[in-house]
Each structure stands twice: as C-alpha cells, then as structure tokens.
Scaffold this motif. Structure first.
Motif, PDB file in Angstrom:
ATOM      1  N   ILE A   1     -13.363  21.314  -0.057  1.00 39.76           N
ATOM      2  CA  ILE A   1     -12.312  21.690   0.372  1.00 39.76           C
ATOM      3  C   ILE A   1     -10.972  20.831  -0.178  1.00 39.76           C
ATOM      4  O   ILE A   1     -10.887  19.593  -0.053  1.00 39.76           O
ATOM      5  CB  ILE A   1     -11.870  21.996   1.793  1.00 39.76           C
ATOM      6  CG1 ILE A   1     -13.214  23.008   2.404  1.00 39.76           C
ATOM      7  CG2 ILE A   1     -10.589  22.468   1.998  1.00 39.76           C
ATOM      8  CD1 ILE A   1     -13.301  22.959   3.792  1.00 39.76           C
ATOM      9  N   THR A   2     -10.077  21.440  -0.931  1.00 35.46           N
ATOM     10  CA  THR A   2      -9.015  20.695  -1.539  1.00 35.46           C
ATOM     11  C   THR A   2      -7.732  20.868  -0.346  1.00 35.46           C
ATOM     12  O   THR A   2      -7.722  22.166   0.007  1.00 35.46           O
ATOM     13  CB  THR A   2      -8.559  21.488  -2.792  1.00 35.46           C
ATOM     14  OG1 THR A   2      -9.655  21.420  -3.783  1.00 35.46           O
ATOM     15  CG2 THR A   2      -7.319  20.642  -3.198  1.00 35.46           C
ATOM     16  N   PHE A   3      -7.250  19.647  -0.206  1.00 35.25           N
ATOM     17  CA  PHE A   3      -6.060  19.709   0.646  1.00 35.25           C
ATOM     18  C   PHE A   3      -4.890  19.265  -0.124  1.00 35.25           C
ATOM     19  O   PHE A   3      -4.896  18.368  -1.060  1.00 35.25           O
ATOM     20  CB  PHE A   3      -6.491  18.738   1.709  1.00 35.25           C
ATOM     21  CG  PHE A   3      -7.269  19.089   2.808  1.00 35.25           C
ATOM     22  CD1 PHE A   3      -6.924  19.833   3.646  1.00 35.25           C
ATOM     23  CD2 PHE A   3      -8.485  18.439   2.956  1.00 35.25           C
ATOM     24  CE1 PHE A   3      -7.893  20.362   4.701  1.00 35.25           C
ATOM     25  CE2 PHE A   3      -9.364  18.805   3.603  1.00 35.25           C
ATOM     26  CZ  PHE A   3      -9.238  19.868   4.421  1.00 35.25           C
TER      27      PHE A   3
ATOM     28  N   GLY B   1     -14.800  13.401   0.573  1.00 39.48           N
ATOM     29  CA  GLY B   1     -13.526  13.761   0.186  1.00 39.48           C
ATOM     30  C   GLY B   1     -12.512  12.828   0.448  1.00 39.48           C
ATOM     31  O   GLY B   1     -12.704  11.750   1.215  1.00 39.48           O
ATOM     32  N   SER B   2     -11.402  13.304   0.347  1.00 36.24           N
ATOM     33  CA  SER B   2     -10.105  12.312   0.566  1.00 36.24           C
ATOM     34  C   SER B   2      -9.001  13.147   0.703  1.00 36.24           C
ATOM     35  O   SER B   2      -8.846  14.557   0.457  1.00 36.24           O
ATOM     36  CB  SER B   2      -9.839  11.463  -0.225  1.00 36.24           C
ATOM     37  OG  SER B   2      -9.435  12.021  -1.411  1.00 36.24           O
ATOM     38  N   ILE B   3      -8.116  12.952   1.832  1.00 37.45           N
ATOM     39  CA  ILE B   3      -6.674  13.530   1.933  1.00 37.45           C
ATOM     40  C   ILE B   3      -5.609  12.654   1.787  1.00 37.45           C
ATOM     41  O   ILE B   3      -5.788  11.495   2.117  1.00 37.45           O
ATOM     42  CB  ILE B   3      -6.542  14.023   3.407  1.00 37.45           C
ATOM     43  CG1 ILE B   3      -7.560  14.879   3.752  1.00 37.45           C
ATOM     44  CG2 ILE B   3      -5.173  14.690   3.709  1.00 37.45           C
ATOM     45  CD1 ILE B   3      -7.930  15.435   5.234  1.00 37.45           C
ATOM     46  N   ASP B   4      -4.611  12.851   0.854  1.00 33.56           N
ATOM     47  CA  ASP B   4      -3.311  12.091   0.639  1.00 33.56           C
ATOM     48  C   ASP B   4      -2.701  11.678   1.679  1.00 33.56           C
ATOM     49  O   ASP B   4      -2.494  12.843   2.591  1.00 33.56           O
ATOM     50  CB  ASP B   4      -2.619  12.464  -0.665  1.00 33.56           C
ATOM     51  CG  ASP B   4      -3.335  12.378  -1.965  1.00 33.56           C
ATOM     52  OD1 ASP B   4      -4.269  11.610  -2.314  1.00 33.56           O
ATOM     53  OD2 ASP B   4      -2.893  13.086  -2.852  1.00 33.56           O
ATOM     54  N   GLY B   5      -1.981  10.758   1.927  1.00 34.98           N
ATOM     55  CA  GLY B   5      -1.155  10.546   3.012  1.00 34.98           C
ATOM     56  C   GLY B   5      -0.452   8.989   2.904  1.00 34.98           C
ATOM     57  O   GLY B   5      -0.361   8.482   1.855  1.00 34.98           O
ATOM     58  N   LEU B   6       0.025   8.536   4.048  1.00 34.07           N
ATOM     59  CA  LEU B   6       0.798   7.468   3.919  1.00 34.07           C
ATOM     60  C   LEU B   6       0.262   6.359   5.094  1.00 34.07           C
ATOM     61  O   LEU B   6      -0.055   6.847   6.246  1.00 34.07           O
ATOM     62  CB  LEU B   6       2.224   7.667   4.538  1.00 34.07           C
ATOM     63  CG  LEU B   6       3.167   8.566   3.332  1.00 34.07           C
ATOM     64  CD1 LEU B   6       4.156   9.216   3.826  1.00 34.07           C
ATOM     65  CD2 LEU B   6       3.402   7.658   2.082  1.00 34.07           C
ATOM     66  N   LEU B   7      -0.002   5.178   4.754  1.00 38.74           N
ATOM     67  CA  LEU B   7      -0.650   4.398   5.539  1.00 38.74           C
ATOM     68  C   LEU B   7       0.513   3.301   6.170  1.00 38.74           C
ATOM     69  O   LEU B   7       1.420   2.951   5.314  1.00 38.74           O
ATOM     70  CB  LEU B   7      -1.683   3.396   4.872  1.00 38.74           C
ATOM     71  CG  LEU B   7      -2.721   4.104   4.239  1.00 38.74           C
ATOM     72  CD1 LEU B   7      -3.399   3.233   3.170  1.00 38.74           C
ATOM     73  CD2 LEU B   7      -3.632   4.895   5.329  1.00 38.74           C
ATOM     74  N   GLY B   8       0.482   2.902   7.402  1.00 36.83           N
ATOM     75  CA  GLY B   8       1.698   2.316   7.665  1.00 36.83           C
ATOM     76  C   GLY B   8       1.358   1.341   9.115  1.00 36.83           C
ATOM     77  O   GLY B   8       0.314   1.184   9.698  1.00 36.83           O
ATOM     78  N   GLY B   9       2.468   0.471   9.048  1.00 37.55           N
ATOM     79  CA  GLY B   9       2.383  -0.654   9.846  1.00 37.55           C
ATOM     80  C   GLY B   9       3.733  -0.629  10.611  1.00 37.55           C
ATOM     81  O   GLY B   9       4.822   0.186  10.245  1.00 37.55           O
ATOM     82  N   TYR B  10       4.025  -1.387  11.761  1.00 38.17           N
ATOM     83  CA  TYR B  10       5.327  -1.386  12.457  1.00 38.17           C
ATOM     84  C   TYR B  10       5.737  -2.975  13.065  1.00 38.17           C
ATOM     85  O   TYR B  10       4.689  -3.835  13.019  1.00 38.17           O
ATOM     86  CB  TYR B  10       5.342  -0.439  13.642  1.00 38.17           C
ATOM     87  CG  TYR B  10       4.396  -0.788  14.725  1.00 38.17           C
ATOM     88  CD1 TYR B  10       4.853  -1.180  15.732  1.00 38.17           C
ATOM     89  CD2 TYR B  10       3.131  -0.227  14.713  1.00 38.17           C
ATOM     90  CE1 TYR B  10       4.002  -1.652  17.040  1.00 38.17           C
ATOM     91  CE2 TYR B  10       2.188  -0.983  15.689  1.00 38.17           C
ATOM     92  CZ  TYR B  10       2.479  -1.131  16.651  1.00 38.17           C
ATOM     93  OH  TYR B  10       1.505  -1.523  17.922  1.00 38.17           O
ATOM     94  N   PHE B  11       7.059  -3.100  13.386  1.00 32.00           N
ATOM     95  CA  PHE B  11       7.497  -3.965  14.038  1.00 32.00           C
ATOM     96  C   PHE B  11       8.478  -3.888  15.138  1.00 32.00           C
ATOM     97  O   PHE B  11       9.178  -3.071  14.785  1.00 32.00           O
ATOM     98  CB  PHE B  11       8.291  -5.023  12.478  1.00 32.00           C
ATOM     99  CG  PHE B  11       9.032  -6.179  13.098  1.00 32.00           C
ATOM    100  CD1 PHE B  11       8.470  -7.401  13.126  1.00 32.00           C
ATOM    101  CD2 PHE B  11      10.250  -5.891  13.567  1.00 32.00           C
ATOM    102  CE1 PHE B  11       9.112  -8.551  13.487  1.00 32.00           C
ATOM    103  CE2 PHE B  11      10.960  -7.166  13.676  1.00 32.00           C
ATOM    104  CZ  PHE B  11      10.546  -8.319  13.852  1.00 32.00           C
TER     105      PHE B  11
END
Length: 183
Positions: free
Chosen positions: A24-26, A61-71
């Motif tokens: 499936i394409t996302f 498969g894979s899904i594009d997104g954003l990986l993050g951290g916080y302070f």
C-alpha cells in the motif's frame, strides 16, 4: 484422485496468493516545513523539539515522517534532554532507542492530507505512558513558516489505543504552546 488434484491445485494457488506482498502506498505533504529546531520560551521555562525527516519502517514497507527529540529546562535547570542523536529511521519491530517523537500526515489518499497538520506519537521519558511505549496524543499545526502549535491531548491518546480504560497521568512537557523555529 481427481479430488486430490483439485485440492493440491487450490493449495498451490492459495499459497502463491498469500506469498505475494500487499504493498500500500502512503502519501505525505509538506514534511520539510516542519524540519528543524522549534522553541517555546515563557518566563523561566524553555521547551524545545527537534524534527528531522526519516521513515517508519515496517515489514516490507515504510511511511515518510519526522523523527524527533525534546528538551525541557525550568529556572535554568535541565529537566529533560532528549535531542540527539536521533535515529535515521524508526524500525517498528525494534526498540525506539533515541526516538521520542514520531510525526506524520500520511494517508493512502493524497486528497485527504492536510499539509498544515501532523499527528504524532510522543514517548514521554518521565511519565512513560503505556510502559514507555508512547502515546498517540499529539498534533502539530503549522501556523506560518516559522511558527507551529504543539498540542498534546492525553484523553484523545487514551481513546486511540487499546488501553481505553487507562487513567490520565499527565505529561512532563507543555501541552499546548506556540513554538518558533530557530535559525
């Protein structure tokens, strides 16, 4: 004998159908606008997040997104510092080492994507929702090229999981703030 041949033929056909990968394409839109370091500061509180593009990888498969951290710091004391190093991707069948935010606006239908809004999962390192497995309780709205609104809604996150009877425990970071992009 004819029945055995039919059964073998059906088994062969069904096993080949099962062996085929369903792909499936996302689609996503405007993820680049959210990349970078975002800052909220009020009086003696500094809350910062970092978002970088990276896929969520699952099975084939894979899904594009954003990986993050916080302070987070209050009165000059650093209470939480989970900014780096961030992983290049999130492999869903492994641990979430160094991954504290996963944000995306993916959809299988391009027309359904709001490029000015992301949904996100948050791994609060102090509150440890669902034994540290994260909570799908967040929205990031793009207000302008250099402003976002960060929203955490624990009740929504509880409803979105199988733990619908969980009691709210709060978050260790601000839950509804306007953040400015750092240069």
């Amino acid at each position: 004998m004819k029945t055995i041949k039919i059964i073998l033929l059906l088994l062969l056909i069904s096993s080949s159908l099962i062996a085929q990968k369903i792909n499936i394409t996302f689609y996503t839109k405007n993820l680049e606008a959210y990349e970078g370091t975002w800052l909220y500061q009020s009086n003696d509180t500094i809350f910062k997040i970092v978002l970088q593009k990276g896929p969520k990888v699952y099975g084939s498969g894979s899904i594009d997104g954003l990986l993050g951290g916080y302070f987070l710091s209050v009165k000059g004391d650093t209470l939480e510092n989970y900014l780096s190093p961030l992983p290049a991707c999130w492999k869903t069948f492994t641990t979430t080492n160094n991954l504290y935010i996963w944000a995306t606006n993916y959809s299988p239908n391009k027309q359904d994507i709001n490029p000015n809004s992301l949904r996100f999962t948050f791994w609060d390192q102090k509150k440890r929702h669902y034994d540290g497995n994260g909570i799908m309780a967040g929205t990031i709205n793009l207000l302008s090229p250099n402003k976002i609104r960060w929203i955490l809604d624990e009740i929504e996150g509880i409803r979105a999981t199988i733990h619908q009877t969980a009691d709210p425990i709060g978050f260790s970071v601000p839950t509804d703030v306007i953040m400015t992009k750092e240069k």
